[in-house]
Write a protein that holds these residues in place. Structure first.
Motif, mmCIF file in Angstrom:
data_model
loop_
_atom_site.group_PDB
_atom_site.id
_atom_site.type_symbol
_atom_site.label_atom_id
_atom_site.label_comp_id
_atom_site.label_asym_id
_atom_site.label_seq_id
_atom_site.Cartn_x
_atom_site.Cartn_y
_atom_site.Cartn_z
ATOM 1 N N ILE A 110 -55.724 102.285 -31.630
ATOM 2 C CA ILE A 110 -54.887 103.110 -32.480
ATOM 3 C C ILE A 110 -54.147 102.351 -33.560
ATOM 4 N N LYS A 113 -55.579 99.969 -38.342
ATOM 5 C CA LYS A 113 -56.261 100.965 -39.163
ATOM 6 C C LYS A 113 -57.773 100.732 -39.234
ATOM 7 N N LYS A 116 -59.517 101.618 -36.085
ATOM 8 C CA LYS A 116 -59.507 103.061 -35.916
ATOM 9 C C LYS A 116 -60.605 103.674 -36.778
ATOM 10 N N ILE B 172 -55.043 109.334 -33.414
ATOM 11 C CA ILE B 172 -56.371 108.756 -33.641
ATOM 12 C C ILE B 172 -57.024 109.331 -34.887
ATOM 13 N N ASP B 175 -54.008 109.053 -40.122
ATOM 14 C CA ASP B 175 -53.179 107.878 -40.316
ATOM 15 C C ASP B 175 -51.758 108.394 -40.408
#
Lengths: 206, 206, 206, 206
Positions: A110, A113, A116, B172, B175
């Motif tokens: 998580i 960035k 993710k 998830i 952002d």
DNA sequence: TATGAATGAGTCTTCATTCAT
DNA sequence: TATGAATGAAGACTCATTCAT
């Protein structure tokens, strides 16, 4: 002349995975990974150069597993509710040996960035396919008047939520490492599996 | 003339809490806590002696918050489904500013048996009260034939699962720190809140 | 091409020994040990993990030396007073390069019960042998009427006292590190050696 | 309004003395001194500014005590051997409650040239007086043919050696803090006292 | 490939000391 | 005098990483 097998790398990856999942990135020491893998500490760096890089390798493995695993669950073309039940149960059963996957995602993915995004990029096509199929099924059932009009995305999230959370709750409520609790744990999980199927299906049925 | 002291301890606790939640125990550095709190590094140890001890203080605060927060959600005595809807929504809304709490529990509490036990001991009495009340309500409704026979415990877990997982999914899929996503995020969460209420209620209704 | 390794550990032990003797446990810094040994600070911990552990290694070396050294002095079977003189002189001469041993024992060993016990356990068997032999000799001489009836233990303690204290006094009365005092120091010690022999022998003779 | 008595300073000095003697300079913490003295840590610095300075104050007290104590032992003008016996016994008895003094000198004074010089400057005049007196006595006895020709300085050092070492040996051989050993310890020390008197006197008698 | 040794950059912690009150 | 809070400097220890072999 030792015949250290050629898959030292594999062993390191597996040990690393379990430690990263258990202790997180910062909490895991490369020395410990090496020790548990039974290889020299420097060798770990020979194979993976940096801890960060090793982590990324682990991450990709997990991302791949996770996505692959999810995709399995919702295929086939039995009657809708049968298929739904089967999908929920398969997903649930899959989690039994893979509960660390969602845990890992929560804990480590998580935050970064890039990770993710990478993860989502892996996930999307698979999820899309499942969603498309489910969307079609639901549409058909709605037309027949057997199912409430709902978004497939929500159904999917509901399934994931109920299933994953069942294991998280088990982790919190039981000392899952204590073998003595195995019986009670099993009962709990079976009850939850049943509940999750019923909850989803009853919430949809008209 | 600086406004020293007074609540340096509080500031440290708050900074520590946010960092421990964000980065976990191992990933958090006492130097950073001190720096963000704007105090000398040694002072952190003056107040809390060790990082471990500071963590425990943070943990107790969070455990207390978490338990207190949960207890609020399920009181009152309106008609059953109204009450249920209100409880789900209150719980959901409560999570908006407290999504770190369940994350923290997943990440840091689960592993340490003592912490888990402490947490459960805090949680139990509150959970028991809520369960008892819900159990009575359900029994009555079942007798009236308006609700399926289900365990209150499962309903409670279902609510928690759907609500908490909604925020995890948001984390998830979006952002969440990027303000540009605020709108889409809001829509997503509202949709999920609606969905969670409907899913629970529809799964119970007869 | 540096001559690395090989005996880094030994060098560390020796530097550590001299510093622990000179400054005591608390007064010695691991950084200084490493610096004087010409090795990286972390390496010290690589070899010995903790300062405490390093200290214990040093201690065992010294305990072994001390005991071995004592045992040498009182063997052989010349006439009693010749043997006694030789033993006192050997002990005295042995202390010239080993005065740090008793100092270390006084300074660091006495306090920690476990260390003291370890040290005594090393010391006892050797001391016992020497005492037994001396006891036999004295008994024989007493029968001959050449020596006063005294306990061998007291004679041994007297020798140790006079010899060790001679060096301690030298340390206090002279600036032993100042080479200019070397002459006077030598005279002082020779005088003391003579004195110690005479004092012991005259105190025994009948 | 507490009546913190006016001799906080004295209490600090006494606590500091016992800790410095027990643990050495580096091993003693000002916080502990303050805690044991029951005063605020900052107050210690208010009175003594620095640890170093506090140590010097303690040192001067001890140096004074030590010197004063030594001077007592060799005065009066009974017959030579009576006086000698009395002096040895007084010195020995004086050490019973002051064994830490010589330990302190060994441990802390020896190293610092300035302290050593200060200490010796205190010690010299007293020692000189005692030596002068002893020198006269010995000269007279030698003339009478009752005593061997020896240096007074050596006799004094012998006495100090035998007496001080008796206590050091006691410290090493017994667990002096364990009350159960009190009996055996007492026997040991009495035996040593007797021995020391006899050893000195017999070594001198003609 | 494999390894023991070496290293630099931290990280937690302690402690003497100072400051405002 | 007395105190709680604050600070800088250092110390023990860890750990990822590199190097020579």
């Amino acid at each position: 002349m030792e015949v250290k097998n050629q898959n030292t790398e594999q062993i390191l990856l597996e040990v690393a995975e379990s430690l990263f999942i258990e202790k997180g990135f910062a909490g895991t020491k490369t020395t410990e990974i090496a020790r548990l893998a039974g290889v020299n500490h420097a060798l770990l760096h020979y194979y993976f150069r940096t801890k960060e890089n090793l982590f990324n390798c682990v991450f990709e493995r997990i991302a791949a597993q996770m996505v692959g695993f999810i995709s399995i669950a919702f295929e086939g073309d039995a009657p809708f509710f049968d298929k739904l039940q089967r999908a929920i149960e398969m997903h649930f059963d899959g989690l039994v040996t893979r509960i660390n996957l969602p845990m890992f995602v929560f804990r480590e993915v998580i935050r970064q960035k890039e990770r993710k995004d990478y993860f989502l990029n892996q996930l999307f096509p698979v999820a899309k396919r499942v969603l498309a199929r489910m969307h079609g099924d639901i549409k058909r059932e709605v037309k027949k008047g057997t199912v409430r009009p709902v978004k497939a995305q929500n159904v999917l999230l509901n399934i994931a939520a109920l299933n994953v959370f069942s294991f998280v709750a088990a982790e919190i409520l039981f000392d899952t490492k204590d073998k003595q609790n195995a019986g009670a744990l099993k009962v709990f999980l079976n009850d939850r599996k049943q509940n999750n199927v019923n909850t989803i299906i009853n919430s949809l049925k008209l």
